[in-house]
Design a protein around this motif. Structure first.
Motif, PDB file in Angstrom:
ATOM      1  N   LYS A  60     -19.909  21.212  53.303  1.00 30.89           N
ATOM      2  CA  LYS A  60     -19.754  22.663  53.537  1.00 30.89           C
ATOM      3  C   LYS A  60     -18.739  22.939  54.652  1.00 30.89           C
ATOM      4  O   LYS A  60     -17.963  23.885  54.571  1.00 30.89           O
ATOM      5  N   LYS A 102     -23.676  28.811  46.077  1.00 33.61           N
ATOM      6  CA  LYS A 102     -23.018  30.088  45.741  1.00 33.61           C
ATOM      7  C   LYS A 102     -21.829  30.367  46.668  1.00 33.61           C
ATOM      8  O   LYS A 102     -20.808  30.876  46.236  1.00 33.61           O
ATOM      9  N   ASP A 103     -21.989  30.009  47.952  1.00 36.18           N
ATOM     10  CA  ASP A 103     -20.968  30.412  48.920  1.00 36.18           C
ATOM     11  C   ASP A 103     -19.915  29.352  49.180  1.00 36.18           C
ATOM     12  O   ASP A 103     -19.075  29.516  50.059  1.00 36.18           O
ATOM     13  N   HIS A 104     -20.006  28.260  48.478  1.00 33.30           N
ATOM     14  CA  HIS A 104     -19.024  27.188  48.698  1.00 33.30           C
ATOM     15  C   HIS A 104     -18.506  26.716  47.359  1.00 33.30           C
ATOM     16  O   HIS A 104     -19.287  26.471  46.444  1.00 33.30           O
ATOM     17  N   LYS A 142     -15.260  24.980  53.863  1.00 35.22           N
ATOM     18  CA  LYS A 142     -14.949  26.267  54.503  1.00 35.22           C
ATOM     19  C   LYS A 142     -13.521  26.241  55.072  1.00 35.22           C
ATOM     20  O   LYS A 142     -12.714  27.127  54.801  1.00 35.22           O
TER      21      LYS A 142
END
Ligand code: AHR
Length: 664
Positions: free
Chosen positions: A390, A429-431, A394
């Motif tokens: 992660k 979902k966010d990565h 990012k």
């Protein structure tokens, strides 16, 4: 159950007797729907996995013949033997200049007290040095003179018996470090040659980076690669090159991880590192296995470019090998690791006046390398990987959304660790997760039984990189594994499943790539070499058949309306090539019976009246290739006639078949 038992028995009988049953199976009609495109085949579909294992780089494709050229191995004189001629008196001592040159601290000081006699050094090479009669070998040394008197050097190539097969001389003069060169032409061929260096004259000389390269490297590059080994790769027309591994990325400890920045710039400044395969297997200890990084990241990118293959670097994710120490970088200390990834993108793709692009340009490549993929971690597992991925994702997504990120699902294709990572990566979902790397080192049967593995994968989820696979004839990494026809035939069967699912599977590579016959740690391997020869295994031939017969779009080939996934031992896939306007059919007969089949092609106006049928086969499932018989299992091509829209084919027992016919 009884039928299954009999089938297994029949297959084993084939393996043991090495014979096939001559009774043909009944004629079957397969349907090829040439106008029903199921998937686009990515140019990266069939690629290469490179790791410095089995003397793959140093002692292998990296053509340097001198072992321990800068005295940096843990035992500084490993590979070297001191010699004396006549009444020579003096010393040869290893000095360490420490902080003055962190990348290359050691050098050798030769001090001769008189002109009488010579002091000498012999380098044994990597299990000897392979030299060929009439070929030129370029010697070089970094040297500086101490005091006023010079020391003359005579270099000799000697064969295994000690007979001289080439000489050259030079006399370094000057008190600053400087590179001196000389070339030697070999008067004989030997796999086990050695290099002698004789020093004469009452003086003192410092020497470092003592090197001998064949002139004839790939593209004749200095600091180059073995031309015969690269040629085998070029012949495959690979879609990508994954480098530098493999577990070597992770290292046994974090200190021993692969750090790309230490592998670029002047060769003499690249800091040597122990190879993690030096100590990995007790039964295959290789105490002289180190990484000089003469083959470093610049050279990997250059090789990718030469091969027309997309470069696919894999970087350490802040985790040492979990089969070894499993050391972790604390999450709040990951920044330098992430920065390495960002800087690598600049090194590969940045303008020639950017910090890292400038280094690339200074090494001879001002144009970008056009890198599009980056792997984060090799065979990691557990929450600790997700946490670290992660952080990488990012930072990389923010600065380089154009780079496709490759994540790992660990060393195994199933089980607890695989399931955890597969589910977690797909659920994030966010990565972003572009491509998931799966590895399978499994029995040959596994490959035949798992041909439908990707049929049910989510079409909208991440893509798949089958980043390391090979059928293991005995057990994972057993030293008794063989590159035999049974393994290769089973891989071919499985590969039809990869091709049928080209909408999900975008990259695949057999592993490992190279093994030196006298210096390997892991088997099976795709290409075997000694100091003068290299041959492709049956597995290589299978890979090459697929990668040189790719096609652009997958179309269905069906038997009774179903994909051909092992019915009576048959496996098949088909593509069309929109560039050449051809149908390319791959049919694998894993049974011991001949098949006489018809392929009825629908959805085209006409087929050309002639096509080609390439067959790779052996009656003997234990058959291997060897240095003596490199072509025991090798493809044979013949012309076939096509009547109307039907292709009638004899498929021999245990055979891989590729058919190409023009569409019109
Ligand atoms: O291919 C040999 C090794 O197998 C690789 O280094 C590693 O990734 C895998 O376990």
């Amino acid at each position: 159950m009884r039928k299954r038992f009999l089938t297994v028995l029949a297959l084993s009988a084939g393996i043991i007797t090495g014979t096939s049953n001559s009774f043909a199976q009944k004629n079957k009609v397969f349907t090829v729907k040439a106008n029903e495109v199921k998937a686009e085949v990515q140019p990266t579909m069939w690629g290469l996995f490179f790791e410095d294992i089995n003397l793959g780089a140093d002692g292998g494709i990296y053509a340097e013949l001198v072992k321990n050229r800068s005295f940096e191995f843990d035992t500084p004189m490993m590979g070297w033997k001191e010699q004396k001629e006549g009444n020579a008196a003096g010393s040869m001592l290893v000095h360490n200049r420490g902080a003055e040159n962190l990348g290359n601290p050691r050098f050798l000081r030769v001090k001769l007290k008189s002109d009488d006699g010579s002091l000498g050094l012999t380098n044994e090479g990597f299990r000897g040095m392979g030299v060929k009669k009439g070929d030129k070998y370029n010697f070089s040394v970094l040297a500086r003179q101490q005091g006023e008197k010079s020391v003359a050097l005579t270099m000799e190539l000697v064969d295994a018996e000690g007979k001289k097969i080439g000489t050259a001389t030079l006399t370094p003069e000057g008190k600053a470090w400087k590179k001196y060169t000389a070339s030697i032409t070999a008067t004989d061929t030997d796999q086990k040659a050695k290099l002698n260096i004789w020093a004469k004259g009452a003086g003192t000389l410092d020497m470092d980076m003592i090197s001998l390269f064949p002139e004839n490297t790939w593209k004749n590059r200095p600091n180059g690669l073995r031309a015969d080994m690269v040629q085998l790769l070029a012949d495959m027309k690979p879609g990508f090159l994954r480098f530098p591994g493999g577990c070597i990325v992770e290292g046994r400890t974090l200190d021993e991880r692969f750090q790309w920045k230490k592998t670029v710039g002047p060769v003499e400044d690249r800091e040597l590192l122990v190879n993690r395969w030096n100590t990995e297997f007790k039964h295959r200890h290789t105490p002289d296995y180190y990484q000089t990084f003469g083959l470093g990241f610049f050279e990997y990118f250059q090789l990718s470019e030469d091969l027309g293959a997309a470069p696919v670097p894999i970087l350490n994710a802040g985790m040492a090998c979990q089969f070894n120490t499993g050391e972790l970088v604390p999450l709040d200390q990951l920044t330098p690791f992430v920065q390495d990834a960002l800087d690598l993108i600049e090194f590969a793709n940045g303008p020639a006046d950017s910090e890292w692009g400038k280094l690339r340009a200074s090494m001879g490549h001002p144009a970008p390398f056009n890198m599009k993929y980056l792997g984060v971690g090799n065979e990691q597992w557990g929450e600790q990987y997700i946490e670290r991925y992660k952080v990488f994702e990012k930072a990389l997504q923010e600065k380089h959304p154009e780079i496709k990120l490759i994540t790992t699902t660990g060393p195994f294709p199933d089980g607890k660790e695989f399931d955890y990572l597969n589910t977690t990566l797909r659920g994030m979902k966010d990565h972003k997760v572009d491509i998931i790397d799966e590895h399978y080192y499994r029995a040959p049967e596994w490959f035949r039984e798992n041909v439908t593995r990707y049929d049910s994968y989510d079409r909208k989820g991440p893509k798949i990189f089958a980043g390391e696979y090979a059928a293991q004839s005995v057990a994972i990494a057993s030293p008794d594994n063989k590159n035999n026809w049974n393994a290769a035939l089973s891989e071919a069967a499985f590969m039809t499943g990869l091709e049928r699912n080209a909408d999900v599977v975008v990259m695949t590579s057999y592993a490992p790539l190279f093994a030196h016959a006298e210096g390997w740690q892991w088997t099976p391997d795709m290409i075997w070499v000694d100091n003068l020869r290299a041959y492709g295994t049956p597995n290589y031939q299978v890979q090459k058949l697929f990668s040189t017969n790719v096609g652009t779009h997958v179309v269905p080939v069906l038997l009774n309306k179903k994909p051909v996934t092992g019915q009576d031992g048959a496996f098949a896939s088909a593509t069309i090539d929109r560039n050449t306007n051809e149908l390319i059919l791959k049919v694998i007969n894993t049974s011991d019976k001949a098949m006489q089949n018809e392929f009825a092609v629908e959805g085209v106006k006409k087929l050309a009246a002639q096509g080609t049928h390439t067959v790779l086969r052996s009656d003997n499932l234990n058959q291997e290739n060897s240095f003596e018989h490199p072509d025991a299992v090798s493809p044979v091509q013949k012309q076939i006639s096509v009547s109307g829209k039907s292709i009638k084919l004899d498929l021999q027992p245990y055979s891989v078949n590729v058919i190409r016919v023009k569409l019109s």
